[in-house]
Design an enzyme around this catalytic site. Structure first.
Site, short mmCIF file in Angstrom:
data_model
loop_
_atom_site.label_atom_id
_atom_site.label_comp_id
_atom_site.label_asym_id
_atom_site.label_seq_id
_atom_site.Cartn_x
_atom_site.Cartn_y
_atom_site.Cartn_z
N GLY A 150 15.01 -76.79 136.51
CA GLY A 150 13.68 -76.23 136.77
C GLY A 150 13.51 -75.63 138.16
O GLY A 150 12.39 -75.38 138.60
N ASP A 176 25.14 -75.53 132.56
CA ASP A 176 24.59 -76.52 133.49
C ASP A 176 25.09 -76.25 134.92
O ASP A 176 26.30 -76.33 135.17
CB ASP A 176 25.02 -77.92 133.00
CG ASP A 176 24.29 -79.03 133.69
OD1 ASP A 176 23.56 -78.79 134.66
OD2 ASP A 176 24.46 -80.19 133.25
N ASP A 227 16.74 -84.79 134.95
CA ASP A 227 17.10 -85.45 133.70
C ASP A 227 16.08 -86.48 133.22
O ASP A 227 15.50 -87.23 134.00
CB ASP A 227 18.45 -86.15 133.86
CG ASP A 227 19.60 -85.16 133.94
OD1 ASP A 227 19.34 -83.95 134.02
OD2 ASP A 227 20.75 -85.62 133.92
C1 GLA Z 1 23.25 -82.89 133.91
C2 GLA Z 1 22.31 -82.40 132.82
C3 GLA Z 1 22.29 -83.40 131.68
C4 GLA Z 1 23.70 -83.59 131.14
C5 GLA Z 1 24.64 -84.00 132.26
C6 GLA Z 1 26.09 -83.99 131.79
O1 GLA Z 1 22.78 -84.05 134.51
O2 GLA Z 1 21.02 -82.20 133.33
O3 GLA Z 1 21.43 -82.96 130.65
O4 GLA Z 1 24.13 -82.39 130.54
O5 GLA Z 1 24.56 -83.12 133.36
O6 GLA Z 1 26.98 -84.31 132.82
#
Ligand code: GLA
Length: 389
Positions: free
Chosen positions: A186, A136, A209
């Protein structure tokens, strides 16, 4: 060769030949997740029958990380006393373990990230027995991209793709098949570069998200239009983890959300509290004929055939010449109630009455051209036609 075992190459097709299925801790437990929560989810995957329906990955998202020791080795925090023992437990149930980190110094929730420790962390994960990694972007954006190339988007993109390549190489060097999940919301047409040999992504988030609200689910689903050609065995668009059973989603919304993700050949990662789900949520997540649409071996993601007013019709080809058709009533609050709509078979490339199966009622159905379909707000009609003509 180890280098071929992640992402691209022959083994990539064995690690994610169909969209990954399982559970992820984030949508329900967020950063408070514990070892006990993960074990309870693993137990529930087995007792609910979900494992046998295909949900095998038990993925710990953000919140497991502690500090590094003097040698730089990452240790879990106090909520995860023994990661290897947890992996052994998950494996003993016939399941696989997933974990999460960031290429930046910190994760999105502020835990320790992997910057400068990529190879070391990949080795720790492989030693524990990890089978899946979500990577991430998070603080890599400010800490590296914006700091090193403040006014240079092209250079920022090179830094980002470099980070994803570095972890791909680190995972490959472990020699363990590990599903590689990219999470950078994305940006920069990730679907174009993530599946290539250098990055070797098995899946990549296509949006920001998800939240357990219809408007957000619908917005994300809409943003998948146009991405079908990028999905296929070993490499999938990821419209984010499921919210089925979370928040205040209605039964129709849970069904429509699940149907839409199945049509999209999306990863099916349940995000609810599996140990305490209602029978209704269990039956939605466990609908094997809907799961079979998602897992169809051809791996062809649905496209939007047409939209008319507040109704959208999506189709996807299935193995042996079959076709899945999903009709969604995406209508707003003002139009609560049933929504009369006429099906245009010609717009789906079909000629005359078709025989199919309604995958939510389980009953055979005939689809006649221009027939009226009454669909409640936010509900779905999902039909499989085995011999479309
Ligand atoms: C980001 C990701 C989420 C999740 C959070 C965790 O927002 O897009 O899917 O993994 O971090 O902190």
């Amino acid at each position: 060769m180890a280098a071929a075992s992640v992402g691209s190459g022959a083994l990539a097709d064995t690690v994610a030949a169909t969209p990954p299925m399982g559970w992820n801790s984030w949508n329900f437990f967020a950063e408070k997740v514990t070892d006990a929560d993960v074990r309870a989810a693993a137990d529930a995957l087995v007792s609910s029958g979900m494992r046998d329906a295909g949900y095998v990955y038990v993925n710990i998202d953000d919140g497991w990380q502690g500090e590094r020791d003097a040698k730089g080795v990452i240790h879990p925090n106090a909520r995860f006393p023994d990661m290897k023992a947890l992996a052994d437990y998950v494996h003993s149930k016939g399941l696989k373990l997933g974990i999460y980190t960031s290429p930046g110094p910190k994760t999105c929730a502020g835990f320790t990230g992997s910057l400068g420790h990529e190879a070391q962390d990949a080795r720790s994960y492989a030693d524990w027995g990890v089978d899946y990694l979500k990577y991430d972007l998070c603080s890599f954006i400010e800490d590296q991209m914006q700091a090193k190339a403040p006014h240079d988007p092209a250079q920022q993109m090179r830094l980002m793709t470099g980070a994803y390549e570095r972890m791909h190489d680190a995972l490959a060097a472990t020699g363990r098949p590990i599903v590689y999940s990219l999470c950078q919301y994305g940006w920069d047409a990730v679907w174009e570069w993530a599946p290539g040999a250098k990055v070797g992504g098995n899946l990549w988030r296509t949006t920001g998200d998800i939240t357990p609200e219809w408007d957000r689910i619908y917005a994300i689903a809409s943003q998948q239009a146009g991405l079908a050609s990028y999905a296929g065995p070993g490499h999938w668009n990821d419209p984010d983890m499921l919210e089925v059973g979370n928040g205040k989603l209605t039964p129709a919304e849970n069904r429509a959300h699940f149907s839409w993700w199945a049509m999209l050949a999306a990863p099916l990662l349940a995000g609810n509290d599996l140990a305490h789900m209602s029978p209704e949520v269990k039956s939605i997540l466990g609908n094997r004929e809907v799961i079979a649409i998602d897992q169809d071996p051809l791996g062809k993601q649905a496209t939007r055939a047409y939209a008319e007013g507040e109704v959208e019709v999506w189709t996807r080809p299935l193995q042996h010449g079959g076709m899945a058709i999903a009709v969604f009533n995406v209508g707003s609050e003002r139009h609560a109630g049933t929504h009369p709509f006429r099906l245009n078979l010609a717009a789906l490339g079909l000629h005359g009455t078709q025989q199919g199966k309604d995958l939510w009622s389980g009953k055979p159905v005939s689809l006649a051209d221009q027939q009226t379909i009454a669909l409640a707000r936010h509900d779905v009609w999902l039909v499989r036609v085995d011999a479309p003509h």
